[in-house]
Design an enzyme around this catalytic site. Structure first.
Site, PDB file in Angstrom:
ATOM      1  N   ASN A  53       5.597  10.642  -9.472  1.00 16.19           N
ATOM      2  CA  ASN A  53       5.262  11.319  -8.511  1.00 16.19           C
ATOM      3  C   ASN A  53       5.447  11.118  -7.190  1.00 16.19           C
ATOM      4  O   ASN A  53       4.942   9.826  -6.844  1.00 16.19           O
ATOM      5  CB  ASN A  53       3.959  12.118  -8.906  1.00 16.19           C
ATOM      6  CG  ASN A  53       3.902  12.934 -10.126  1.00 16.19           C
ATOM      7  OD1 ASN A  53       4.749  13.370 -10.574  1.00 16.19           O
ATOM      8  ND2 ASN A  53       2.796  12.853 -10.855  1.00 16.19           N
ATOM      9  N   HIS A 101       0.813  -1.157   0.034  1.00 17.30           N
ATOM     10  CA  HIS A 101       0.105  -0.090  -0.024  1.00 17.30           C
ATOM     11  C   HIS A 101       0.898   1.176   0.056  1.00 17.30           C
ATOM     12  O   HIS A 101       0.678   2.277  -0.533  1.00 17.30           O
ATOM     13  CB  HIS A 101      -0.872   0.093   1.243  1.00 17.30           C
ATOM     14  CG  HIS A 101      -1.744   1.047   1.351  1.00 17.30           C
ATOM     15  ND1 HIS A 101      -2.628   1.577   0.216  1.00 17.30           N
ATOM     16  CD2 HIS A 101      -1.996   2.090   2.236  1.00 17.30           C
ATOM     17  CE1 HIS A 101      -3.298   3.013   0.833  1.00 17.30           C
ATOM     18  NE2 HIS A 101      -2.753   3.158   1.874  1.00 17.30           N
ATOM     19  N   HIS A 104       0.119   4.686  -2.695  1.00 26.33           N
ATOM     20  CA  HIS A 104       0.691   3.253  -3.219  1.00 26.33           C
ATOM     21  C   HIS A 104       2.009   3.419  -4.236  1.00 26.33           C
ATOM     22  O   HIS A 104       1.961   4.496  -4.975  1.00 26.33           O
ATOM     23  CB  HIS A 104      -0.495   2.716  -4.296  1.00 26.33           C
ATOM     24  CG  HIS A 104      -0.077   1.101  -4.462  1.00 26.33           C
ATOM     25  ND1 HIS A 104      -0.897   0.161  -4.136  1.00 26.33           N
ATOM     26  CD2 HIS A 104       0.678   0.603  -5.211  1.00 26.33           C
ATOM     27  CE1 HIS A 104      -0.340  -0.922  -4.338  1.00 26.33           C
ATOM     28  NE2 HIS A 104       0.712  -0.769  -5.288  1.00 26.33           N
ATOM     29  N   GLN A 114       3.839   6.456 -13.664  1.00 28.15           N
ATOM     30  CA  GLN A 114       2.710   6.686 -14.950  1.00 28.15           C
ATOM     31  C   GLN A 114       3.723   6.710 -16.181  1.00 28.15           C
ATOM     32  O   GLN A 114       5.166   6.824 -16.196  1.00 28.15           O
ATOM     33  CB  GLN A 114       1.893   7.810 -14.588  1.00 28.15           C
ATOM     34  CG  GLN A 114       1.265   7.756 -13.515  1.00 28.15           C
ATOM     35  CD  GLN A 114       0.289   9.015 -13.347  1.00 28.15           C
ATOM     36  OE1 GLN A 114      -0.708   9.330 -14.232  1.00 28.15           O
ATOM     37  NE2 GLN A 114       0.532   9.914 -12.617  1.00 28.15           N
ATOM     38  N   HIS A 163       3.889   3.383  -7.081  1.00 25.77           N
ATOM     39  CA  HIS A 163       3.774   3.486  -8.684  1.00 25.77           C
ATOM     40  C   HIS A 163       4.056   4.647  -9.130  1.00 25.77           C
ATOM     41  O   HIS A 163       4.448   5.783  -8.800  1.00 25.77           O
ATOM     42  CB  HIS A 163       2.108   3.488  -8.564  1.00 25.77           C
ATOM     43  CG  HIS A 163       1.269   5.021  -8.422  1.00 25.77           C
ATOM     44  ND1 HIS A 163       1.156   5.532  -7.284  1.00 25.77           N
ATOM     45  CD2 HIS A 163       0.846   5.817  -9.436  1.00 25.77           C
ATOM     46  CE1 HIS A 163       0.716   6.549  -7.384  1.00 25.77           C
ATOM     47  NE2 HIS A 163       0.174   6.885  -8.556  1.00 25.77           N
TER      48      HIS A 163
END
Length: 382
Positions: A192, A152, A203, A207, A205
C-alpha cells in the site's frame, strides 16, 4: 548487549537469509543484499516480553459467502510517526522499534495481525456446516511486514535494482514458507502506498497475508477459468500483447492496462510463462522483474508532480487448487484520476459492485507509456 552472529542460508542472486526471534516469540528474518556491508552479527531484541494478542475471529456473511475478519486490536496501530519513533527503523537507544539490528530487508510477523498467530486448523468443522447461519472460525494464518529499506521514507519504487532483487527473493522465500503452514490456503504479497490509500507508516514497506481460505477475487477468477477454459490467462496475455494497451515489455514479462480496467490507473504485469507464484519463477525471470517493475513504478510516479497513491497486489495461485491454470500477476491500481482528483467508490461501485470508469484504458495506457519513457532505466542508476 553484544551482537551475535546468526546462521546464514544463501538464496538466489546471492541473497543471504538470517532468521531469529523477537522478544515475544515472533519470527524475524533478515535478507541481506548480495555484497552487503552488513556482517553476520545481529542484535537480539532486548525489549520486555509482551503477550501476543489473541488470534482474531472470522464470521461468514451467509448472503455472499465471504469471510469477514474482526481484528479489533488493529484499532491501536501507530499513525504516521516521526522518524525518531518509526517502528520499522532499526532499534536505537531512544526508539524500541520492531527490528533490533540494522538491515537491508527485514520481514517479521505483524504485531497486530488480521490472521494468526494461531496456525492449526481451528474451527474447520464449522466451515462445512452449511445449516448454520451464524458461522464463525478462528482467523488462523499469518500476517507479515516486509521492510524494503531501513530508511524512514520511500517505497518499493525508490529502491535500487539490487535491493528490489533482494525483496523479490524474500517474497519467493516467504511464499514457500507460508504456503507450508497448517491451514493456509493462499499467500498474498502487497504494497500500500500513500495516505490516500490508508497507509499509516511512511516507511518503505509491504505486507504478506497468509489466508485460511481462497480469497473472493481468486474464487471469481477460478469460476471464470472454469467457464472460459483452462488457457484463459494465456489467451488474455496474448490478446493484450497484440493490442495498444501494453505499457512495458521485456523478455519474460509484459505490463498492460486491461481491456476493462475499472480504476483510473490499473496495470497488470504478467510473466510470459505460466507460473503460479513467486516460488516458481526462475532466475532470469526474477532478474528481469527487478528493473522492469522499478521502471513501471517510477513511470507511475512520473504521471504527476507528486507521488501517486497505489495498491500493488501480487495475485498468486492458491496453495491447493488452480495452480495449473491461475497465473501469478501484479495488479497495480490507483484511485488518482487527475493531479488533484481521486476516484471514490460511492453508491453504484461500493454498494452494487457495478463500476463506471472515467478514463478509457487506451488513454490511460498512452499516458503511462509516455511517463515510463521519461524516466531513466533503473539499471543505469544502480
Amino acid at each position: 548487549m553484544s551482537p551475535d552472529p546468526l546462521p546464514a542460508t544463501t538464496l538466489g542472486a546471492g541473497v543471504v537469509k538470517r532468521s531469529t526471534r523477537l522478544s515475544d516469540g515472533r519470527e524475524l528474518i533478515y535478507y541481506d543484499d548480495p555484497g552487503t556491508r552488513l556482517g553476520p552479527e545481529r542484535r537480539a531484541d532486548a525489549r520486555p516480553v509482551v503477550e501476543r494478542p489473541v488470534t482474531a475471529a472470522m464470521r461468514r456473511d451467509v448472503l455472499s459467502g465471504d469471510w469477514i475478519t474482526f481484528a479489533t486490536g488493529r484499532q491501536n496501530r501507530v499513525l504516521m510517526p516521526s522518524s525518531d519513533a518509526d517502528p520499522l527503523a532499526p532499534q536505537s537507544p531512544t526508539n524500541p522499534s520492531e527490528v533490533p539490528s540494522h538491515y537491508d530487508v527485514a520481514v517479521f510477523e505483524n504485531r497486530s495481525p488480521a490472521f494468526g498467530p494461531a496456525l492449526a486448523a481451528v474451527g474447520v468443522d464449522e466451515l462445512h456446516d452449511e445449516t448454520v447461519l451464524d458461522r464463525s472460525r478462528t482467523s488462523v494464518g499469518r500476517c507479515e511486514v516486509v521492510c524494503f529499506s531501513p530508511e524512514h521514507t520511500g517505497s518499493f519504487g525508490t529502491q535500487s535494482v539490487t535491493r528490489a532483487r533482494t525483496v523479490i527473493e524474500a517474497w519467493a522465500d516467504r511464499t514457500a514458507a507460508l504456503s507450508a503452514l497448517p491451514g493456509v490456503e493462499q499467500v498474498f504479497p502487497f504494497e500500500n502506498r500513500g495516505e490516500a490509500i490508508g497507509v499509516t507508516l511512511p516507511h518503505p514497506h509491504g505486507q504478506i497475508y497468509a489466508y485460511p481460505y481462497v480469497t473472493p477475487r481468486t474464487q471469481t477468477l477460478l469460476r471464470s477459468i472454469a467457464a472460459d477454459g483452462d488457457d484463459l490467462m494465456t489467451r488474455v496475455l496474448e490478446s493484450e500483447q497484440a493490442g495498444e494497451r501494453v505499457v512495458l515489455r521485456g523478455e519474460h514479462w509484459t505490463a498492460f492496462v486491461a481491456f476493462a480496467a475499472r480504476w483510473p490507473l490499473e496495470v497488470q504485469l504478467m510473466p510470459h510463462r505460466h507460473v503460479p507464484d513467486f516460488t516458481a519463477l526462475n532466475d532470469p525471470e526474477r532478474d528481469e522483474l527487478a528493473p522492469l517493475y522499478l521502471r513501471l513504478l517510477r513511470g507511475v510516479d512520473a504521471l504527476y508532480d507528486s507521488p501517486t497513491p497505489y495498491i500493488a497486489a501480487w495475485h498468486q495461485a492458491p496453495v491447493g487448487v488452480g495452480r495449473d491454470v491461475v497465473r501469478m500477476r501484479l495488479e497495480l491500481t490507483s484511485p488518482r484520476r487527475a493531479a488533484d482528483k481521486l476516484k471514490f467508490l460511492a453508491g453504484s461501485e461500493a454498494a452494487m459492485g457495478a463500476w463506471t470508469a472515467e478514463i478509457l484504458p487506451e488513454v490511460a495506457a498512452q499516458r503511462l507509456r509516455t511517463a515510463i519513457e521519461s524516466v531513466p532505466d533503473p539499471r543505469e542508476l544502480s
